[in-house]
Design a protein around this motif. Sequence first.
Motif, PDB file in Angstrom:
ATOM      1  N   LYS A 171       0.802  -1.226   0.000  1.00 28.59           N
ATOM      2  CA  LYS A 171       0.000   0.000   0.000  1.00 28.59           C
ATOM      3  C   LYS A 171       0.833   1.274   0.000  1.00 28.59           C
ATOM      4  O   LYS A 171       0.285   2.378   0.034  1.00 28.59           O
ATOM      5  CB  LYS A 171      -0.953  -0.002   1.202  1.00 28.59           C
ATOM      6  N   LEU A 172       2.148   1.116  -0.049  1.00 22.15           N
ATOM      7  CA  LEU A 172       3.022   2.284  -0.057  1.00 22.15           C
ATOM      8  C   LEU A 172       3.157   2.797  -1.490  1.00 22.15           C
ATOM      9  O   LEU A 172       3.302   2.015  -2.425  1.00 22.15           O
ATOM     10  CB  LEU A 172       4.393   1.909   0.499  1.00 22.15           C
ATOM     11  N   PHE A 173       3.087   4.120  -1.658  1.00 19.92           N
ATOM     12  CA  PHE A 173       3.228   4.783  -2.960  1.00 19.92           C
ATOM     13  C   PHE A 173       2.037   4.589  -3.881  1.00 19.92           C
ATOM     14  O   PHE A 173       2.127   4.885  -5.073  1.00 19.92           O
ATOM     15  CB  PHE A 173       4.492   4.312  -3.698  1.00 19.92           C
ATOM     16  N   ASN A 174       0.922   4.075  -3.382  1.00 16.54           N
ATOM     17  CA  ASN A 174      -0.239   3.899  -4.249  1.00 16.54           C
ATOM     18  C   ASN A 174      -0.898   5.251  -4.495  1.00 16.54           C
ATOM     19  O   ASN A 174      -1.576   5.797  -3.627  1.00 16.54           O
ATOM     20  CB  ASN A 174      -1.248   2.934  -3.616  1.00 16.54           C
ATOM     21  N   SER A 175      -0.699   5.799  -5.658  1.00 16.47           N
ATOM     22  CA  SER A 175      -1.278   7.100  -5.989  1.00 16.47           C
ATOM     23  C   SER A 175      -1.402   7.246  -7.500  1.00 16.47           C
ATOM     24  O   SER A 175      -0.436   7.559  -8.193  1.00 16.47           O
ATOM     25  CB  SER A 175      -0.420   8.240  -5.420  1.00 16.47           C
ATOM     26  N   SER A 176      -2.609   7.031  -8.009  1.00 11.44           N
ATOM     27  CA  SER A 176      -2.847   7.199  -9.439  1.00 11.44           C
ATOM     28  C   SER A 176      -2.665   8.661  -9.844  1.00 11.44           C
ATOM     29  O   SER A 176      -2.189   8.952 -10.948  1.00 11.44           O
ATOM     30  CB  SER A 176      -4.266   6.743  -9.794  1.00 11.44           C
ATOM     31  N   LEU A 192       4.879   0.930  -9.730  1.00 14.06           N
ATOM     32  CA  LEU A 192       5.151   1.446  -8.395  1.00 14.06           C
ATOM     33  C   LEU A 192       3.955   2.182  -7.806  1.00 14.06           C
ATOM     34  O   LEU A 192       3.625   2.001  -6.631  1.00 14.06           O
ATOM     35  CB  LEU A 192       6.367   2.380  -8.438  1.00 14.06           C
ATOM     36  N   PHE A 193       3.302   3.002  -8.606  1.00 17.03           N
ATOM     37  CA  PHE A 193       2.272   3.889  -8.074  1.00 17.03           C
ATOM     38  C   PHE A 193       0.856   3.321  -8.131  1.00 17.03           C
ATOM     39  O   PHE A 193      -0.064   3.929  -7.605  1.00 17.03           O
ATOM     40  CB  PHE A 193       2.313   5.235  -8.809  1.00 17.03           C
ATOM     41  N   LEU A 194       0.685   2.183  -8.774  1.00 23.94           N
ATOM     42  CA  LEU A 194      -0.623   1.544  -8.794  1.00 23.94           C
ATOM     43  C   LEU A 194      -0.634   0.354  -7.842  1.00 23.94           C
ATOM     44  O   LEU A 194       0.417  -0.198  -7.507  1.00 23.94           O
ATOM     45  CB  LEU A 194      -0.975   1.069 -10.200  1.00 23.94           C
ATOM     46  N   THR A 195      -1.828  -0.048  -7.435  1.00 26.44           N
ATOM     47  CA  THR A 195      -1.935  -1.271  -6.646  1.00 26.44           C
ATOM     48  C   THR A 195      -1.578  -2.459  -7.529  1.00 26.44           C
ATOM     49  O   THR A 195      -1.595  -2.370  -8.765  1.00 26.44           O
ATOM     50  CB  THR A 195      -3.364  -1.460  -6.105  1.00 26.44           C
TER      51      THR A 195
END
Length: 298
Positions: A73-78, A211-214
């Motif tokens: 859950k780290l760095f999850n940011s669309s 990296l940034f998506l689940t």
Amino acid sequence: MRNDFDIKKHDQRDPNPWLAMYLDSSIPINNSTKQALMRDNNSRSARYLLPFVQLWSKISMFFIHVFKFFFPKLFNSSNALHKILAWGLKNFVSQDANLLIFRHFHAGSEILEFIAKNVSGIEVKTSPLKPYDFNDVKEDLFLKHDLNLYNFVINLNSQLKSNGLNIQKQDSLNLEMISEDQFGHIEFPRRWTNVLDLRSAIELFTPFYQLFLTANDFVRASNSLQLDETVAIYTTQILGTPGHLGLVNNKHPMVPTSTYTAAYRLVLHGLATETLHEILVNIKLGRSQDGIMTPSVA
């Protein structure tokens, strides 16, 4: 855009393979797209930079895969992802590669609209994605593209099953959503930094995507490329011309392949979309495909 593929420049002792591909008419494709793709293949970035970028990309994806296993859950940011993508496209990607990327969303949206409007007895609402500038990319453009594909397949087939229907050949086609222009209404930057070819750009962006998506979003995005076969089957059922399936290379969506091949398959996905869209354009303009009589247009 310039045309670098002039038969007058042909050297019998050193033929340009991309000139051959550009002149070859066996595969239907928009002319501006074809020129851009051939120039992109022949660019210095594709010839000299791509091999190093591919190596970096695969190594990065391996370590990100391990990292996401322990910290899912780290760095999850669309939102952060698409801001990076928009910035990268604007500042580092070539004019030709940007054309191919932006055109893809328009062509893909029109194909889904065509299917939705040409299946009798159902009413599927589509969500067209037609970006006109880099700010449109920031609106979760790439993620929405993947979601749209799966939601379309689910909504279409749930209606077909609930109504006991199948996709049938249509003798009269609705092609009002298919645009036949050469997509010259967007000007992309041509600064000295805009050098990345299409495949290098995708290879560079893929680790950021991972990296940034689940994990679910990333795997779904990779697997969505194999829906090329599904969308092509829907279209050929409507047209009654199954021979067009031979133009599809991303196949068998029920047997997913490795995410490490996503970048290459994404380029094939773009090509499949362009060829299918050009088939629909040719039908709209009254041209025949491979000797097949085209259905009448509503």
